[in-house]
Scaffold this motif. Structure first.
Motif, PDB file in Angstrom:
ATOM      1  N   CYS A  26       0.837  -1.201   0.000  1.00 61.65           N
ATOM      2  CA  CYS A  26       0.000   0.000   0.000  1.00 61.65           C
ATOM      3  C   CYS A  26       0.874   1.254   0.000  1.00 61.65           C
ATOM      4  O   CYS A  26       2.041   1.215   0.383  1.00 61.65           O
ATOM      5  CB  CYS A  26      -0.914   0.020   1.224  1.00 61.65           C
ATOM      6  SG  CYS A  26      -1.957  -1.438   1.407  1.00 61.65           S
ATOM      7  N   HIS A  56      -4.064  10.454  -2.498  1.00 58.39           N
ATOM      8  CA  HIS A  56      -4.496   9.158  -3.006  1.00 58.39           C
ATOM      9  C   HIS A  56      -4.048   8.028  -2.095  1.00 58.39           C
ATOM     10  O   HIS A  56      -3.117   8.156  -1.305  1.00 58.39           O
ATOM     11  CB  HIS A  56      -3.961   8.926  -4.421  1.00 58.39           C
ATOM     12  CG  HIS A  56      -2.516   8.544  -4.467  1.00 58.39           C
ATOM     13  ND1 HIS A  56      -1.508   9.456  -4.684  1.00 58.39           N
ATOM     14  CD2 HIS A  56      -1.889   7.341  -4.322  1.00 58.39           C
ATOM     15  CE1 HIS A  56      -0.344   8.853  -4.674  1.00 58.39           C
ATOM     16  NE2 HIS A  56      -0.540   7.552  -4.449  1.00 58.39           N
ATOM     17  N   ARG A  58      -3.124   3.866  -2.794  1.00 58.58           N
ATOM     18  CA  ARG A  58      -2.858   2.905  -3.870  1.00 58.58           C
ATOM     19  C   ARG A  58      -2.593   1.534  -3.262  1.00 58.58           C
ATOM     20  O   ARG A  58      -1.818   1.402  -2.307  1.00 58.58           O
ATOM     21  CB  ARG A  58      -1.675   3.362  -4.703  1.00 58.58           C
ATOM     22  CG  ARG A  58      -1.286   2.399  -5.805  1.00 58.58           C
ATOM     23  CD  ARG A  58      -0.084   2.914  -6.576  1.00 58.58           C
ATOM     24  NE  ARG A  58      -0.430   4.005  -7.486  1.00 58.58           N
ATOM     25  CZ  ARG A  58       0.243   5.149  -7.576  1.00 58.58           C
ATOM     26  NH1 ARG A  58       1.282   5.359  -6.798  1.00 58.58           N
ATOM     27  NH2 ARG A  58      -0.133   6.085  -8.431  1.00 58.58           N
ATOM     28  N   LYS A  60      -1.218  -2.232  -4.416  1.00 59.13           N
ATOM     29  CA  LYS A  60      -0.484  -2.880  -5.508  1.00 59.13           C
ATOM     30  C   LYS A  60      -0.727  -4.380  -5.479  1.00 59.13           C
ATOM     31  O   LYS A  60      -0.284  -5.079  -4.571  1.00 59.13           O
ATOM     32  CB  LYS A  60       1.008  -2.559  -5.371  1.00 59.13           C
ATOM     33  CG  LYS A  60       1.309  -1.086  -5.608  1.00 59.13           C
ATOM     34  CD  LYS A  60       2.742  -0.738  -5.314  1.00 59.13           C
ATOM     35  CE  LYS A  60       2.968  -0.611  -3.817  1.00 59.13           C
ATOM     36  NZ  LYS A  60       4.327  -0.112  -3.508  1.00 59.13           N
ATOM     37  N   ALA A  66      -2.108  -2.113 -10.241  1.00 54.66           N
ATOM     38  CA  ALA A  66      -2.444  -1.469  -8.970  1.00 54.66           C
ATOM     39  C   ALA A  66      -3.823  -0.829  -9.083  1.00 54.66           C
ATOM     40  O   ALA A  66      -4.344  -0.583 -10.190  1.00 54.66           O
ATOM     41  CB  ALA A  66      -1.405  -0.424  -8.595  1.00 54.66           C
ATOM     42  N   GLN A  68      -5.962   2.534  -7.568  1.00 55.36           N
ATOM     43  CA  GLN A  68      -5.784   3.816  -6.887  1.00 55.36           C
ATOM     44  C   GLN A  68      -7.135   4.471  -6.614  1.00 55.36           C
ATOM     45  O   GLN A  68      -8.006   4.506  -7.489  1.00 55.36           O
ATOM     46  CB  GLN A  68      -4.929   4.771  -7.732  1.00 55.36           C
ATOM     47  CG  GLN A  68      -4.708   6.109  -7.069  1.00 55.36           C
ATOM     48  CD  GLN A  68      -3.915   7.078  -7.925  1.00 55.36           C
ATOM     49  OE1 GLN A  68      -3.787   8.253  -7.594  1.00 55.36           O
ATOM     50  NE2 GLN A  68      -3.371   6.619  -9.045  1.00 55.36           N
ATOM     51  N   LYS A  70      -8.468   8.193  -5.405  1.00 54.04           N
ATOM     52  CA  LYS A  70      -7.928   9.548  -5.268  1.00 54.04           C
ATOM     53  C   LYS A  70      -9.034  10.564  -5.053  1.00 54.04           C
ATOM     54  O   LYS A  70     -10.092  10.495  -5.684  1.00 54.04           O
ATOM     55  CB  LYS A  70      -7.115   9.924  -6.506  1.00 54.04           C
ATOM     56  CG  LYS A  70      -6.532  11.328  -6.449  1.00 54.04           C
ATOM     57  CD  LYS A  70      -5.406  11.523  -7.437  1.00 54.04           C
ATOM     58  CE  LYS A  70      -5.896  11.532  -8.848  1.00 54.04           C
ATOM     59  NZ  LYS A  70      -4.810  11.875  -9.801  1.00 54.04           N
ATOM     60  N   GLU A 104      -4.438   0.798 -12.652  1.00 55.49           N
ATOM     61  CA  GLU A 104      -3.168   1.244 -13.210  1.00 55.49           C
ATOM     62  C   GLU A 104      -2.377   0.062 -13.786  1.00 55.49           C
ATOM     63  O   GLU A 104      -2.431  -1.044 -13.245  1.00 55.49           O
ATOM     64  CB  GLU A 104      -2.304   1.909 -12.136  1.00 55.49           C
ATOM     65  CG  GLU A 104      -2.902   3.136 -11.510  1.00 55.49           C
ATOM     66  CD  GLU A 104      -1.998   3.721 -10.444  1.00 55.49           C
ATOM     67  OE1 GLU A 104      -2.299   4.825  -9.968  1.00 55.49           O
ATOM     68  OE2 GLU A 104      -0.992   3.058 -10.069  1.00 55.49           O
TER      69      GLU A 104
END
Length: 229
Positions: A26, A56, A58, A60, A66, A68, A70, A104
């Motif tokens: 994270c 944000h 995120r 992974k 990943a 996210q 935001k 992402e």
């Protein structure tokens, strides 16, 4: 002496199996930069730029993928127009607040540099796309809540085990043509609600710092368990 050699050998094998550093799952980040609006009052990007900022979280999943979440804010502005289409000196402005969720994809395997796996790099370009909602308004422009599609590209650089730098260029394609909040600019061609090509767009070019946390559980490659740990 033999026991000591065995211990040293086991430690070397362990370091080979585990790598140099455990990955973090994270991260939290803050970013700031400039934003802009493209629509009926501003036909091109980076005209009338104003401040943009955000934070944000995120998660992974892998070194490539990943998720996210935001929250961001930006001020947009544009020229006023008369009914005849003449531009006036005065401008309208609106303060927007956005919340989006994006997937992402990193072009490189991103993480802490590891001499045992040369594919992992501390930097990578990446792309993202997702869904979001925004709204707000101040001054002469009144806005409501809107849905939008966030997409864009960026660059990640991990210069410390826990700390990194992100450069992001994000575009928000709103599912509406009335982001200006002004009757003479909103829905000029009566196309709102069904023509997905007739949309207002906002953009943000930001630079931010990220802090990673939550170490991933170490994977044991010699353990005889179903989950591999």
């Amino acid at each position: 002496m033999k026991k000591f050699l065995y211990i040293v050998l086991f430690a070397a094998l362990s370091s080979t199996m585990w790598g140099q550093a455990q990955p973090f799952l994270c991260e939290l980040g803050l970013q700031g930069g400039c934003g802009y609006y493209v629509g009926d009052a501003t036909p091109h990007i980076f005209l009338n730029p104003r401040e943009a900022y955000g934070a944000h979280f995120r998660y992974k999943f892998t070194k490539r993928w990943a998720l996210q979440v935001k929250a961001s804010g930006q001020r947009i502005t544009g020229n006023n127009y008369t009914i005849r289409g003449e531009k006036l000196d005065s401008k309208w402005q609106s303060q927007l607040v956005n919340v989006d969720v994006m997937a992402e994809f990193n072009f490189f395997r991103f993480g802490t540099a590891n001499k045992f796996d040369k594919r992992i790099r501390p930097y990578t370009p990446y792309i993202f796309i997702g869904i979001g909602a925004g709204g707000g308004g101040i001054g002469s422009a009144k806005t409501n809540a809107y849905a939008y599609v966030p997409l864009g590209l960026g660059f990640k650089w991990k210069f410390h085990e826990r700390v990194g730098l992100n450069i992001t260029w994000q575009h928000n394609i709103y599912m509406t043509d009335n982001l200006e909040g002004r009757d003479e600019l909103d829905n000029k061609h009566q196309l709102n609600g069904w023509n997905w090509m007739n949309c207002d767009v906002t953009g943000m070019l930001t630079v931010g710092l990220v802090f990673e946390f939550a170490k991933a559980k170490r994977e044991c490659r010699i353990c005889n368990t179903d989950d591999g740990y």
